[in-house]
Design an enzyme around this catalytic site. Structure first.
Site, PDB file in Angstrom:
ATOM      1  N   ASP A   9       0.789  -1.251   0.000  1.00 44.46           N
ATOM      2  CA  ASP A   9       0.000   0.000   0.000  1.00 44.46           C
ATOM      3  C   ASP A   9       0.818   1.296   0.000  1.00 44.46           C
ATOM      4  OD1 ASP A   9      -1.991  -1.893   0.232  1.00 44.46           O
ATOM      5  OD2 ASP A   9      -2.723  -1.231   2.170  1.00 44.46           O
ATOM      6  N   ASP A  47      -4.659  -0.657  -1.764  1.00 44.74           N
ATOM      7  CA  ASP A  47      -5.958  -0.440  -1.144  1.00 44.74           C
ATOM      8  C   ASP A  47      -6.876   0.143  -2.221  1.00 44.74           C
ATOM      9  OD1 ASP A  47      -6.685  -1.106   1.443  1.00 44.74           O
ATOM     10  OD2 ASP A  47      -6.591   0.933   2.204  1.00 44.74           O
ATOM     11  N   HIS A  49     -10.738   1.009  -2.380  1.00 47.67           N
ATOM     12  CA  HIS A  49     -12.074   1.066  -1.775  1.00 47.67           C
ATOM     13  C   HIS A  49     -13.103   1.711  -2.703  1.00 47.67           C
ATOM     14  CE1 HIS A  49     -10.477  -0.214   2.008  1.00 47.67           C
ATOM     15  NE2 HIS A  49      -9.775   0.881   2.224  1.00 47.67           N
ATOM     16  N   HIS A  53     -17.329   3.255   1.388  1.00 48.29           N
ATOM     17  CA  HIS A  53     -16.905   2.000   2.024  1.00 48.29           C
ATOM     18  C   HIS A  53     -17.271   1.989   3.508  1.00 48.29           C
ATOM     19  CE1 HIS A  53     -14.142  -1.181   3.471  1.00 48.29           C
ATOM     20  NE2 HIS A  53     -14.391  -1.697   2.277  1.00 48.29           N
ATOM     21  N   HIS A  82     -10.412   7.237   2.058  1.00 49.97           N
ATOM     22  CA  HIS A  82      -9.064   7.131   1.483  1.00 49.97           C
ATOM     23  C   HIS A  82      -9.041   6.042   0.415  1.00 49.97           C
ATOM     24  CE1 HIS A  82      -9.135   3.906   4.472  1.00 49.97           C
ATOM     25  NE2 HIS A  82      -8.185   3.308   3.754  1.00 49.97           N
ATOM     26  N   LYS A 106      -7.058  -4.776  -2.847  1.00 46.19           N
ATOM     27  CA  LYS A 106      -7.799  -5.289  -1.691  1.00 46.19           C
ATOM     28  C   LYS A 106      -8.702  -4.193  -1.132  1.00 46.19           C
ATOM     29  CE  LYS A 106      -3.908  -4.349   1.420  1.00 46.19           C
ATOM     30  NZ  LYS A 106      -4.549  -3.442   2.365  1.00 46.19           N
ATOM     31  N   CYS A 151      -1.709  -2.630   7.868  1.00 50.43           N
ATOM     32  CA  CYS A 151      -1.683  -3.555   6.727  1.00 50.43           C
ATOM     33  C   CYS A 151      -0.402  -4.387   6.662  1.00 50.43           C
ATOM     34  CB  CYS A 151      -1.950  -2.794   5.432  1.00 50.43           C
ATOM     35  SG  CYS A 151      -3.617  -2.069   5.414  1.00 50.43           S
TER      36      CYS A 151
END
Length: 197
Positions: A9, A47, A49, A53, A82, A106, A151
Site C-alpha cells: 500500500d 488499497d 475502496h 466504504h 481514502h 484489496k 496492513c
C-alpha cells in the site's frame, strides 16, 4: 527457495498530503525501489475502496475518523475516506517502481475492510495471494510498506500463519501508531514467528 518482496500500500493517500497520511510514508519509496532487484518476484498491494466504504467514518452517522465501531466481523477502526477506486489518492506514489509481477487490489468489498494482503478483515475471505504464491513456488517473503501497525502487520502475521518464512524490513515501513498500535503490532508479529529486521 523462491523469495518475493511484498510491498504493502505505498499509495498517495498514505503519504504526506494524503487523506490518511502516515508520517514519513514517502520515505519508504527509495528504500523499496533500491531492493527490488534482490528478489525473484515483486508483488505490490493496493488499497482499492469503493466510495462509501463501510470502513469510512463518513459512512456512519455521528462517527469521527479513528473511532472504533463494531462490524459483523469484529471491531473496526473508522478511517477518513481514502484510496477510493480510480482517484489520485489510490494511485501508487509517483516515484515507486511498479514493474512488479503482480498488483493485488484489496478492500474493494463495500461491507468489509481488508488490512491483510491474504484475507479480508473477517480472517476468512481470501484475496487469492496465497494461491498465487504457492503456484509460483514462493515460500519466503520480505514485507515492506505502509502502515507497519495495520496492513503490514496483518499481512505479515497471516503469511506466517500460512507457513511462509516472513521478514518485515522495519526501515522500509512507517507506522500510524494509533494509541500504541505500533508496539502491539511488533509484539504480535514476533509472536507469530515474523522476523523484524
Amino acid at each position: 527457495m523462491t523469495h518475493a518482496l511484498l510491498v504493502i500500500d505505498v499509495q498517495n493517500d498514505f503519504c504526506p498530503g494524503g487523506a490518511l497520511a502516515v508520517p514519513g510514508g514517502d520515505e519508504v519509496v527509495p528504500l523499496i525501489n533500491a531492493r527490488m532487484a534482490e528478489f525473484d518476484s515483486v508483488i505490490l498491494t493496493q488499497d482499492w475502496h469503493p466510495a462509501g466504504h463501510s470502513s469510512f467514518a463518513s459512512s456512519h452517522a455521528g462517527k469521527a475518523p479513528f473511532e472504533l465501531t463494531e462490524m459483523p466481523y469484529g471491531p473496526q477502526v473508522l478511517w477518513p475516506d481514502h484510496c477510493v477506486q480510480s482517484t489520485e489518492g489510490a494511485a501508487f506514489h509517483p516515484n515507486l517502481r511498479t514493474d512488479a509481477d503482480l498488483i493485488l487490489r484489496k478492500g474493494f468489498r463495500t461491507a468489509i475492510d481488508s488490512y491483510s494482503a491474504f484475507f479480508e478483515n473477517d480472517h476468512t475471505t481470501p484475496t487469492g495471494l496465497e494461491g498465487y504464491l504457492r503456484t509460483r513456488g514462493i515460500d519466503t517473503l520480505t514485507v515492506a510498506g505502509l502502515a507497519t501497525d495495520f496492513c503490514v502487520h496483518y499481512s505479515a502475521v497471516d503469511a506466517a500463519k500460512l507457513g511462509f518464512d516472513v521478514t518485515v524490513r522495519m526501515e522500509a515501513c512507517r507506522a500510524i501508531d494509533l494509541d500504541g498500535s505500533l508496539a502491539a503490532a511488533e509484539t504480535a508479529m514476533r509472536a507469530a514467528g515474523v522476523k523484524l529486521a
